[in-house]
Motif scaffolding. Structure first.
Motif, PDB file in Angstrom:
ATOM      1  N   GLY A 172     -10.120  -5.731 -11.162  1.00 40.21           N
ATOM      2  CA  GLY A 172     -10.970  -4.572 -10.834  1.00 40.21           C
ATOM      3  C   GLY A 172     -10.380  -3.296 -11.409  1.00 40.21           C
ATOM      4  N   ILE A 173      -9.061  -3.150 -11.301  1.00 39.18           N
ATOM      5  CA  ILE A 173      -8.406  -1.956 -11.865  1.00 39.18           C
ATOM      6  C   ILE A 173      -8.630  -1.952 -13.385  1.00 39.18           C
ATOM      7  CG2 ILE A 173      -6.188  -0.809 -12.284  1.00 39.18           C
ATOM      8  CD1 ILE A 173      -5.186  -1.917  -9.623  1.00 39.18           C
ATOM      9  N   PHE A 174      -8.440  -3.123 -13.982  1.00 38.85           N
ATOM     10  CA  PHE A 174      -8.588  -3.209 -15.431  1.00 38.85           C
ATOM     11  C   PHE A 174     -10.049  -2.941 -15.845  1.00 38.85           C
ATOM     12  CE2 PHE A 174      -8.648  -5.418 -19.575  1.00 38.85           C
ATOM     13  CZ  PHE A 174      -7.702  -4.608 -20.178  1.00 38.85           C
ATOM     14  N   ALA A 185       7.267  -1.470   1.601  1.00 43.22           N
ATOM     15  CA  ALA A 185       8.014  -1.655   0.352  1.00 43.22           C
ATOM     16  C   ALA A 185       7.060  -1.772  -0.830  1.00 43.22           C
ATOM     17  CB  ALA A 185       8.891  -2.907   0.441  1.00 43.22           C
ATOM     18  N   GLN A 186       5.910  -2.450  -0.607  1.00 41.60           N
ATOM     19  CA  GLN A 186       4.972  -2.649  -1.719  1.00 41.60           C
ATOM     20  C   GLN A 186       4.534  -1.314  -2.319  1.00 41.60           C
ATOM     21  OE1 GLN A 186       0.880  -3.461  -1.488  1.00 41.60           O
ATOM     22  NE2 GLN A 186       0.968  -5.381  -2.643  1.00 41.60           N
ATOM     23  N   GLN A 187       4.486  -0.278  -1.474  1.00 43.15           N
ATOM     24  CA  GLN A 187       4.067   1.034  -1.975  1.00 43.15           C
ATOM     25  C   GLN A 187       5.246   1.931  -2.342  1.00 43.15           C
ATOM     26  OE1 GLN A 187       0.988   1.680  -2.772  1.00 43.15           O
ATOM     27  NE2 GLN A 187       0.271  -0.288  -1.988  1.00 43.15           N
ATOM     28  N   GLY A 220       6.615   2.324  -5.717  1.00 41.40           N
ATOM     29  CA  GLY A 220       5.948   3.236  -6.649  1.00 41.40           C
ATOM     30  C   GLY A 220       4.887   2.620  -7.541  1.00 41.40           C
ATOM     31  N   VAL A 221       4.352   1.453  -7.136  1.00 41.41           N
ATOM     32  CA  VAL A 221       3.437   0.750  -8.045  1.00 41.41           C
ATOM     33  C   VAL A 221       2.235   1.596  -8.473  1.00 41.41           C
ATOM     34  CG1 VAL A 221       2.145  -0.396  -6.159  1.00 41.41           C
ATOM     35  CG2 VAL A 221       2.110  -1.351  -8.460  1.00 41.41           C
ATOM     36  N   ASN A 222       1.659   2.332  -7.522  1.00 44.56           N
ATOM     37  CA  ASN A 222       0.445   3.054  -7.904  1.00 44.56           C
ATOM     38  C   ASN A 222       0.736   4.270  -8.768  1.00 44.56           C
ATOM     39  OD1 ASN A 222      -1.771   1.463  -6.909  1.00 44.56           O
ATOM     40  ND2 ASN A 222      -0.783   1.741  -4.926  1.00 44.56           N
ATOM     41  N   VAL A 265       3.061   4.149 -11.059  1.00 41.79           N
ATOM     42  CA  VAL A 265       3.221   3.537 -12.382  1.00 41.79           C
ATOM     43  C   VAL A 265       1.849   3.220 -12.984  1.00 41.79           C
ATOM     44  CG1 VAL A 265       3.987   1.449 -13.567  1.00 41.79           C
ATOM     45  CG2 VAL A 265       5.548   2.667 -12.058  1.00 41.79           C
ATOM     46  N   ILE A 266       0.948   2.654 -12.138  1.00 40.34           N
ATOM     47  CA  ILE A 266      -0.364   2.279 -12.672  1.00 40.34           C
ATOM     48  C   ILE A 266      -1.176   3.513 -13.088  1.00 40.34           C
ATOM     49  CG2 ILE A 266      -2.619   1.300 -12.031  1.00 40.34           C
ATOM     50  CD1 ILE A 266      -1.155  -0.817 -10.502  1.00 40.34           C
ATOM     51  N   TYR A 267      -1.253   4.492 -12.207  1.00 36.41           N
ATOM     52  CA  TYR A 267      -2.169   5.606 -12.490  1.00 36.41           C
ATOM     53  C   TYR A 267      -1.548   6.717 -13.325  1.00 36.41           C
ATOM     54  CZ  TYR A 267      -4.934   2.890  -9.420  1.00 36.41           C
ATOM     55  OH  TYR A 267      -5.608   1.831  -8.896  1.00 36.41           O
ATOM     56  N   THR A 270      -1.001  -6.692 -18.687  1.00 42.75           N
ATOM     57  CA  THR A 270       0.179  -7.428 -18.195  1.00 42.75           C
ATOM     58  C   THR A 270       0.023  -7.752 -16.706  1.00 42.75           C
ATOM     59  OG1 THR A 270       1.502  -6.145 -19.753  1.00 42.75           O
ATOM     60  CG2 THR A 270       2.699  -7.351 -18.059  1.00 42.75           C
ATOM     61  N   ASN A 271      -0.504  -6.803 -15.962  1.00 43.35           N
ATOM     62  CA  ASN A 271      -0.697  -7.018 -14.518  1.00 43.35           C
ATOM     63  C   ASN A 271      -1.612  -8.228 -14.275  1.00 43.35           C
ATOM     64  OD1 ASN A 271      -0.404  -6.495 -11.821  1.00 43.35           O
ATOM     65  ND2 ASN A 271      -1.460  -4.513 -11.840  1.00 43.35           N
ATOM     66  N   VAL A 272      -2.691  -8.313 -15.054  1.00 42.21           N
ATOM     67  CA  VAL A 272      -3.626  -9.441 -14.892  1.00 42.21           C
ATOM     68  C   VAL A 272      -2.932 -10.755 -15.281  1.00 42.21           C
ATOM     69  CG1 VAL A 272      -5.793 -10.465 -15.692  1.00 42.21           C
ATOM     70  CG2 VAL A 272      -5.661  -7.992 -15.304  1.00 42.21           C
ATOM     71  N   PHE A 311       2.825 -10.016  -0.790  1.00 47.42           N
ATOM     72  CA  PHE A 311       2.591  -9.264   0.453  1.00 47.42           C
ATOM     73  C   PHE A 311       1.277  -9.684   1.118  1.00 47.42           C
ATOM     74  CE2 PHE A 311       0.092  -5.550   2.025  1.00 47.42           C
ATOM     75  CZ  PHE A 311       0.597  -5.573   3.324  1.00 47.42           C
ATOM     76  N   TRP A 312       0.178  -9.650   0.343  1.00 44.24           N
ATOM     77  CA  TRP A 312      -1.130  -9.949   0.971  1.00 44.24           C
ATOM     78  C   TRP A 312      -1.198 -11.405   1.422  1.00 44.24           C
ATOM     79  CZ3 TRP A 312      -3.575  -5.820   2.401  1.00 44.24           C
ATOM     80  CH2 TRP A 312      -3.496  -4.643   1.637  1.00 44.24           C
ATOM     81  N   LEU A 313      -0.553 -12.281   0.656  1.00 42.66           N
ATOM     82  CA  LEU A 313      -0.548 -13.696   1.024  1.00 42.66           C
ATOM     83  C   LEU A 313       0.238 -13.922   2.309  1.00 42.66           C
ATOM     84  CD1 LEU A 313      -0.905 -16.731   0.505  1.00 42.66           C
ATOM     85  CD2 LEU A 313       1.067 -16.626  -1.024  1.00 42.66           C
TER      86      LEU A 313
END
Ligand code: BGC
Length: 456
Positions: free
Chosen positions: A153-155, A259-261, A264-266, A268-270, A296-298, A367-369
């Motif tokens: 979705g992001i891609f 930790a997931q946030q 700094g993932v978002n 890096v992405i945005y 790469t993320n996908v 994390f979500w799993l």
């Protein structure tokens, strides 16, 4: 590949269909969070938002997601996982159309806020629904379809932003298009069965048996049902979240969420194009190179799906988080050294790619799993909701204060700070994280509740 062989076998094909429809919730999560950065460029000359209003286009969705995640802890239990997803689909449609039709900045802020409710709800109810239907041998992979849809979705939002760049009324198309998968989610979920675990928790054993019959081989149904039934007898209140064994899992869920946030993932992405521009690239090359971060993320999320059920959650989470830490430390060194910036300008992109690949096999899907696996049925909704609220609230804080932080402690200081959070997370995971691979949800929770009553 074991996972691919299993997933196309017999009743598992039906699971595949159920999982893909529920994971449309993830697609919208990714699309709606991703689309705004590109759309903003076109909204600005049209609606003339103030600086605060422009920031609120991003932030309102995140705040809405906190509220949506909190409310759906109740509704996933009271109304069912399935109906909560139908409502989320309907809100996605309304929110997308209202965003596209906005005539003023504040109309758009409200529309994004409402959209956030659906994002927050679907973000954890989709993985919860999938993992409650999936057989244990492939549960990690199929539940992580949701993460694959998030990153797709992001891609997709990058592609849409690029494709509609020159069109008239482009930002309205960019935001409005999300109504289509939203409708597909609502309609698709309407035709899906209830989660067998939710049915059992409501005493609807016959229906639970019927659903299990659709998604398991005949000889597996009775055994699994009796395991579920035993758990479904337990009544619960919010206070059960603090019972000893459960409390330990709640802490694990919260640490993973934060930790997931905090890694700094978002940002890096945005901010990937902004980060790359700092290395001296032109805007166009920075945007083009940033696309490789999305791809790469996908790709690495697919890798995670293929190996999660074989390698296990724990090693992937630990190795993935260490990978993120190394990439962040090197990125910081890069920004701190003018020689590196001059002679090895490609190093920044390499770091961003290593970082996102490591996130995609670790903290992203795991994390979500794991929050859909580690909590016993009687507290699952409440505990997942709590972890999800923490995740969105931290996402809001990190995204809002990224630029302030880089101003206060420099770009390299910010990356090192993220790395520090990552190190703390790794230590915690090594010491505390259980392995949930190839165990039924009931086996996992038996251990947790046994501990709660002090029998282990
Ligand atoms: C996270 C999001 C992130 C996405 C990107 C998800 O698991 O919750 O915050 O944007 O992964 O990969």
């Amino acid at each position: 590949m074991d996972f691919l062989r299993e997933v196309f076998k017999g009743s598992n094909r039906f699971i595949l269909r159920l999982a893909l429809i529920a994971a449309l919730g993830g697609l919208l999560f990714g699309y709606d969070t991703g689309v705004i950065s590109g759309a903003l460029l076109y909204i600005e000359p049209d609606l003339h938002p103030s600086g605060f209003e422009a920031q609120a286009f991003v932030g309102a969705l995140l705040v809405g997601a906190v509220i949506g995640a909190a409310m759906s802890g109740w509704s996933a239990d009271a109304l069912s996982r399935r109906r909560t997803m139908i409502i989320a689909g309907a809100i996605y449609v309304v929110g997308a159309l209202a965003s596209a039709a906005s005539q003023s900045p504040w109309e758009l802020i409200w529309a994004r806020f409402v959209l956030g409710f659906a994002v927050g709800a679907a973000s954890f109810v989709a993985p919860m629904y999938i993992s409650e239907l999936a057989p244990k041998r492939i549960r990690g992979g199929v539940t992580s379809f949701n993460q694959l849809m998030i990153v797709s979705g992001i891609f997709a939002s990058y592609i849409v932003n690029w494709a509609f760049g020159g069109a008239a009324g482009n930002w309205r198309w960019m935001l409005g298009l999300a109504a289509i998968p939203g409708a597909a989610l609502a309609i698709g979920m309407y035709f899906q069965p209830f989660s067998p675990r939710w049915l059992a928790s409501k005493g609807r054993e016959e229906e639970a048996r019927e659903v299990l019959g659709m998604v398991r081989d005949e000889d597996e149904v009775e055994e699994e049902l009796s395991e579920i039934d035993e758990e479904a007898q337990i009544d619960s209140t919010w206070r059960d979240l603090f019972a000893p064994g459960v409390r330990a899992m709640v802490v694990i869920g919260l640490v993973m969420a934060i930790a997931q946030q905090l890694i700094g993932v978002n940002t890096v992405i945005y901010y990937a194009p902004t980060i790359l521009k700092l290395t001296g690239l032109s805007t166009t090359s920075a945007i083009t190179q940033a696309l490789s971060v999305g791809i790469t993320n996908v790709i690495f999320t697919v890798v995670a799906i293929l190996i999660l059920d074989k390698v296990g959650r724990r090693p992937l989470l630990i190795v993935g988080t260490i990978g993120c830490v190394i990439a962040l430390v090197v990125l910081g060194i890069f920004f701190a050294s003018s020689t590196l910036k001059q002679d090895f300008s490609g190093l920044a992109l390499v770091c961003l790619i290593v970082y996102i690949a490591a996130f995609a096999v670790g903290l992203g899907p795991v994390f979500w799993l794991m929050i859909s696996e580690i909590f016993p049925l009687h507290v699952r909704s409440a505990a997942m909701s709590l972890s999800t609220v923490a995740n969105w609230a931290t996402n809001f804080l990190v995204s809002t204060f990224f630029l302030t932080l880089t101003g206060a402690i420099s770009v390299e200081g910010t990356f090192w700070l993220y790395a520090g959070f990552g190190v703390a997370a790794v230590i915690f995971f090594v010491l505390k994280l259980p392995e949930t691979k190839n165990r039924s949800l009931e086996e996992i929770s038996e251990e947790v509740t046994d501990e709660a009553v002090g029998t282990t």
